[in-house]
Scaffold this motif. Sequence first.
Motif, PDB file in Angstrom:
ATOM      1  N   ARG A  49       3.506  -1.525  17.394  1.00  0.00           N
ATOM      2  CA  ARG A  49       3.263  -1.516  16.387  1.00  0.00           C
ATOM      3  C   ARG A  49       1.958  -1.516  15.630  1.00  0.00           C
ATOM      4  NH1 ARG A  49       7.873   0.026  17.647  1.00  0.00           N
ATOM      5  NH2 ARG A  49       9.559  -0.940  17.587  1.00  0.00           N
ATOM      6  N   SER A  51       1.314  -1.189  12.365  1.00  0.00           N
ATOM      7  CA  SER A  51       1.487  -1.836  10.929  1.00  0.00           C
ATOM      8  C   SER A  51       1.206  -3.253  10.877  1.00  0.00           C
ATOM      9  CB  SER A  51       3.239  -1.815  10.368  1.00  0.00           C
ATOM     10  OG  SER A  51       3.936  -1.874  11.330  1.00  0.00           O
ATOM     11  N   SER A  52       1.586  -4.123   9.922  1.00  0.00           N
ATOM     12  CA  SER A  52       1.042  -5.600  10.246  1.00  0.00           C
ATOM     13  C   SER A  52       2.459  -6.258  10.207  1.00  0.00           C
ATOM     14  CB  SER A  52       0.482  -5.661   8.268  1.00  0.00           C
ATOM     15  OG  SER A  52       1.755  -5.751   7.285  1.00  0.00           O
ATOM     16  N   THR A  53       2.794  -7.418  10.429  1.00  0.00           N
ATOM     17  CA  THR A  53       3.703  -7.915  10.369  1.00  0.00           C
ATOM     18  C   THR A  53       4.613  -8.352   9.634  1.00  0.00           C
ATOM     19  OG1 THR A  53       2.786 -10.645  10.316  1.00  0.00           O
ATOM     20  CG2 THR A  53       2.176  -9.604  12.339  1.00  0.00           C
ATOM     21  N   TRP A  54       5.437  -9.076   9.087  1.00  0.00           N
ATOM     22  CA  TRP A  54       5.718  -9.059   7.628  1.00  0.00           C
ATOM     23  C   TRP A  54       5.482 -10.881   7.272  1.00  0.00           C
ATOM     24  CZ3 TRP A  54       9.131  -6.651   4.992  1.00  0.00           C
ATOM     25  CH2 TRP A  54       9.755  -7.893   3.704  1.00  0.00           C
ATOM     26  N   ALA A  55       4.772 -11.384   7.292  1.00  0.00           N
ATOM     27  CA  ALA A  55       4.211 -12.430   6.739  1.00  0.00           C
ATOM     28  C   ALA A  55       2.626 -11.962   6.455  1.00  0.00           C
ATOM     29  CB  ALA A  55       4.100 -13.722   7.742  1.00  0.00           C
ATOM     30  N   PHE A  57       2.120  -8.733   5.727  1.00  0.00           N
ATOM     31  CA  PHE A  57       2.668  -8.189   4.196  1.00  0.00           C
ATOM     32  C   PHE A  57       3.040  -8.602   2.958  1.00  0.00           C
ATOM     33  CE2 PHE A  57       5.722  -6.201   1.907  1.00  0.00           C
ATOM     34  CZ  PHE A  57       5.786  -4.954   1.769  1.00  0.00           C
ATOM     35  N   LEU A  58       3.534  -9.937   3.318  1.00  0.00           N
ATOM     36  CA  LEU A  58       3.949  -9.997   1.888  1.00  0.00           C
ATOM     37  C   LEU A  58       2.347 -10.820   1.350  1.00  0.00           C
ATOM     38  CD1 LEU A  58       6.938 -12.688   3.528  1.00  0.00           C
ATOM     39  CD2 LEU A  58       6.398 -10.720   1.653  1.00  0.00           C
TER      40      LEU A  58
END
Length: 59
Positions: A49, A51-55, A57-58
């Motif tokens: 992956r 992409s960035s992690t969920w944290a 991204f937030l």
Amino acid sequence: MLILRLARENPSWGCRRIHGELLVLGLKVAASTVWEILTEDGIDPSPERASSTWAQFLR
């Protein structure tokens, strides 16, 4: 084949995600079958992956 099309059009999806999408479409295919098809076609069944992690991204 739909599995290969989903994998090519969604490069961040792994075999489990593709398997789940097929179930939503009403197609019952084993996750191991999705893995086999991707492997035979030379597609990494569990892509890294980028992409960035969920944290992240937030933030």
